[in-house]
Design an enzyme around this catalytic site. Structure first.
Site, short mmCIF file in Angstrom:
data_model
loop_
_atom_site.label_atom_id
_atom_site.label_comp_id
_atom_site.label_asym_id
_atom_site.label_seq_id
_atom_site.Cartn_x
_atom_site.Cartn_y
_atom_site.Cartn_z
N GLY C 149 0.83 -1.19 0.00
CA GLY C 149 0.00 0.00 0.00
C GLY C 149 0.86 1.25 0.00
N CYS C 150 0.25 2.37 -0.34
CA CYS C 150 1.02 3.61 -0.45
C CYS C 150 1.52 4.09 0.91
CB CYS C 150 0.20 4.69 -1.15
SG CYS C 150 -1.45 4.95 -0.47
N TYR C 151 0.63 4.10 1.91
CA TYR C 151 1.09 4.49 3.24
C TYR C 151 2.16 3.53 3.78
CZ TYR C 151 -2.78 7.89 3.91
OH TYR C 151 -3.65 8.94 3.82
#
Lengths: 346, 346, 346, 346
Positions: C149-151
């Site tokens: 995921g991006c986070y």
């Protein structure tokens, strides 16, 4: 104190009307209504309206709207006529939709493609009309008023004095940039923040935008003859604001000085229209959240054009502020009552 | 491999040139120079250029620039001539400033108020010139090239085909919105983020913007006769991008179809110019960071105007990308080498 | 040349994958597929991808995806497993969804509330794991990879070295700001430009965001023991970018110098991770459109915390760039192939 | 009617004070003063203040400020003491600078590195202090008041009730995002629109920001014991607003319910503080231009932290609104007089 209802209170226009009414000393806020959002807390849609947070949205029906002195309609086009017809003539109905703005059926049919609901007094008090009279004369004490569109507010006030004073001969070209709240709370991909921020794009190019005939109607009244306008709206990466860059062919003999004089005379006593001093140009930031219209003009001698730039907040002066100004005129209050004359900036 | 120096590497244009050069397979980056920032790490001014972070800015002098095959000048107006004169004729000098763009001294004096430095081949390869020839023919193998201004790139490519094909007769009106990087890294209050965000404003209104004579020169070449343009630039709340909304009086007999054909023919083989399919309109977001120009056009029959809208990234195609494209032509590389054809969006 | 298909090509992640693939020298782009948008021109959804404008979106089915060497899945959570099961083991499948990221079923059930699809090699090459080995060792030659995921990309790379080197003891607190493209092309009112611009807001507060267990899994691997994280994401008024402000309790004896050394050693040879020089702090603008991660760290002695700030582009390194990096590792290309190391800034 | 002067009227804080004073029914606006801008029309710096457009800025001296009932100081740090000393004790002086905010000299020396001017009553009326008393009790009738910093306003109101009610034990961590007007009208490259838009970045990381001791002082008063805070401010791409994401270690026995009760009790009668209903989270957009503070809180049981998020407008409640609220208390007006309780949104 007048009791006021707002239909369409979950949208951007409805929210802005309520923001202004909270600060209006002569009204109490009655029913706030919505369509699919009926039953929700108002704060779920308008978290900025702290004093009204616990209000519950009721359905938009003649029944919920009945019993108020004033009803604001902030509804999709086409929805106002049926509702207004069920409200008594003693009720002041102020419609922020397009339904009753146009005097003629022909442009309505051409641009909206539906049956023309009719014509109400046009709620742009500062608009010059033939003979130099302002449009406000037609609003005093009225019980039905059609609030102008946001672009027509900016564009008409920008060009009407030049047409009325014979400083331009026609060939009007307007390119206007609007913040994205102008499109309402429509769930469309191109209105998503990720696509809007950092990007500008045009729409309704080539004369197709529905505000075109409304601008032409207004300028025609000012000019005393038919006016045609090339109008191109663009979507700008900001929440609010309209910057309208307008020009038209300069009339023989007209000069920068004579044009300026026409504007200064037209708006000398207007509380919400500022003709800026020479060298200052409007910005939408300077009018944010206010009912102001800022204007500046010049003549480009090289090309023979008068250039006028106007800035308004599309939700305040362009919609809700204009609507409350109409309420004040309709009900005999001071015209500026409850209307901010300072922008929220920076 | 060519060795390339960039003068003005601490500014926005210089940074964008370096971004593109990092991805260019036929160059090595030599000196990067600046004025008051000489001695700083490049990363202090261009944190986005990770591969060059530890480069140290050297002073912008003939000495530091000498010894490279190619020199890009991204300097304030007026600074290029003296430097260029000290670089050998075998050095390819590509100037992003205005000094050598105008063929005639008269408009230079009028708009810049200083001595005219001279005229270099004008670096807008896709520009139609009299007789239908493209400007790129004048750039092959040249050792001195003047890169166009950002507005002239967008506006000239937007209107040249209509003028060249006789589809318009004049009365051109352009309103263009630019991201604020177009103003460079100038420390002025109205360019501060707090004042820019959420606000649009015009500047240089009334024909005073210095890009006006450059646009007129380009359109005049396309038309084969003098052209005058009403040009109003506006500052938009975005970092990059130009959206130019252009119109001109439609020629007798011209139609939406004939206008479209003129553009499709003009740009059929252009790698960076996209005439969009009918119904699609350009947005600056779609060209961000790319060397692309997106165009759409129509005719507004009601008012007798051809409307053309162009979107470019002012720093890429509008400055640095155009400059690298000129390098490719000057040095005989494939014209598209190292130049992005995809935008960074959303 | 490998033939590559992209499923979910009408969304933001799919568009960014295609942007990078256009610049990748070892692939040809095959099928581009979508769900409800199948049949549309790609340009209707991805106007920035000029070289692919005329591609037509095909339906996302095993049939359209079959026949490619590589398939990128950029689909809603839950949709990948069924498709991947129908693609041969010789096909490299790179999943940008969450389905195969978590090693344990328990947090999957807790945070996603559905059946756990399984676990694929986790595609964060730079992640330190127990024993100091990097995660890239587990990706070479793999045919199934789960992109982070991006986070988690930003937060894990920000804190893993401190945990791996014993410089922190726990009590990790992360507050991260993301551009709104992180929410995808979902049509929700709070993602509309008018509501996003000029506003920041938190979401998933209190430990509920689905990226929490993924961050904890990654930091646990680095620490060699369980790690818990207080994670609060916020929505920022920008299209792209994540700024993760991370802190944790400093270990006895650890100092600003020892912490810095841990990061410099961890990322010394990483092409995409920049530990900035002392005094420079990351910004999301500096990594826009690039595959870079910029990091800076310090120790606040007054409160006993290590503070690390990371900036990534959520769509590039945080999704599509990470995915292409996985492709490079899976297929034995140079890890940096086709991946930008310069940001588009300003 | 009180006559009021504003020193520092060309800056953002001064402009916002004037915006609010225009709407305040008990004041007349006297001298508006500036340093280097003295002599300019006010509109050159504050174009949003239409009713005051033609005012001329006078120099900021004791002479120009003398003769008013109330003087607002919106000056750079260090400039207030000398001026205030020349104004009579019967003049209400409200200082928006830092000079008189801290009770102790030690943190002043540590964070400001200059001589400590002294301590004035601290102008945050809603702040809980030891024993449960609110700070407003110390402001009634005072003639010297130090208005809090913008971050301390948000952060202190966010965490004070949890400390005062023993719901947290310490280890406070705050990450706050501010609009760029918080930096004032400083001409620095990183504050230029082109660099701010689309980018987030931290500053003052590691405990160095000057608002840190002020937050600690306030929370220490609420807790009745020393409090240390890890405070990281970040610059967000918006003109206004602070979103403070705050957390602290939950006390044994405290629950989401008990924490919520503490906040509801603390702020039950506060006109400007809204504890939102469960499930609603603050946004800076919702408080734009208003004097409101919106709060929401929860407990993350997994990590043992209370999380509180606060949103304020840094220029309104965070500076100018807070200052006018102090005026109201100092002069015995209704505390809410002239202060907006609705935000300008979207």
């Amino acid at each position: 104190m007048l009791s006021v209802a707002v239909a369409g209170a979950s949208g951007y226009a409805g929210g802005e009307i309520l923001r202004l009414l909270v600060g209006h000393p002569e009204v109490t806020i009655g029913a706030v209504t919505a369509a699919s959002s009926a039953g929700d807390r108002l704060a779920a849609h308008q978290p900025q309206l702290a004093p009204l947070a616990d209000r519950v949205l009721r359905p938009t029906t003649a029944e919920t709207l009945t019993g108020h002195d004033v009803v604001f309609l902030a509804l999709p086009h086409g929805a106002s006529a049926a509702l207004a017809g069920q409200l008594g003539e003693d009720v002041t109905v102020i419609d922020c939709g397009a339904d009753f703005r146009l005097a003629d059926s022909q442009p309505w049919h051409q641009f909206y493609g539906s049956e023309h609901a009719g014509t109400w007094p046009y709620g742009l008090p500062e608009l010059l009309t033939t003979g130099g009279e302002k449009q406000r004369a037609h609003l005093l004490g009225e019980s039905r008023i059609a609030v102008p569109g946001c672009y027509p507010t900016a564009c008409s006030l920008a060009l009407a004095p030049a047409f009325a004073a014979g400083q331009v001969t026609g060939d009007a070209v307007i390119v206007a940039a609007s913040g994205t709240s102008g499109a309402g709370r429509s769930l469309k991909p191109h209105l998503l923040g990720a696509e809007v921020m950092g990007s500008m794009s045009p729409y309704g190019v080539g004369g197709g935008h529905r505000h075109t005939p409304e601008i032409e109607q207004n300028l025609g009244r000012a000019a005393g003859s038919d006016v045609r306008v090339s109008f191109t709206p663009t979507l700008a990466p900001m929440p609010r604001g309209i910057l309208a860059t307008c020009s038209a062919a300069v009339a023989p003999g007209a000069t920068a000085a004579s044009v300026r004089t026409a504007y200064q005379e037209a708006y000398a006593d207007e509380p919400f229209v500022q003709v800026l001093p020479e060298g200052s140009w409007p910005s939408t930031g300077a009018v944010l959240g206010s009912n102001n219209v800022q204007l500046q003009m010049t003549v480009d001698e090289r090309v023979g054009r008068v250039i006028v730039v106007a800035a308004v907040d599309n939700l305040t002066k362009g919609t809700a502020g204009g609507a409350v100004q109409c309420l004040n005129l309709a009900r005999g209050f001071e015209e500026t009552l409850g209307l901010p004359t300072t922008g929220v900036s920076p």
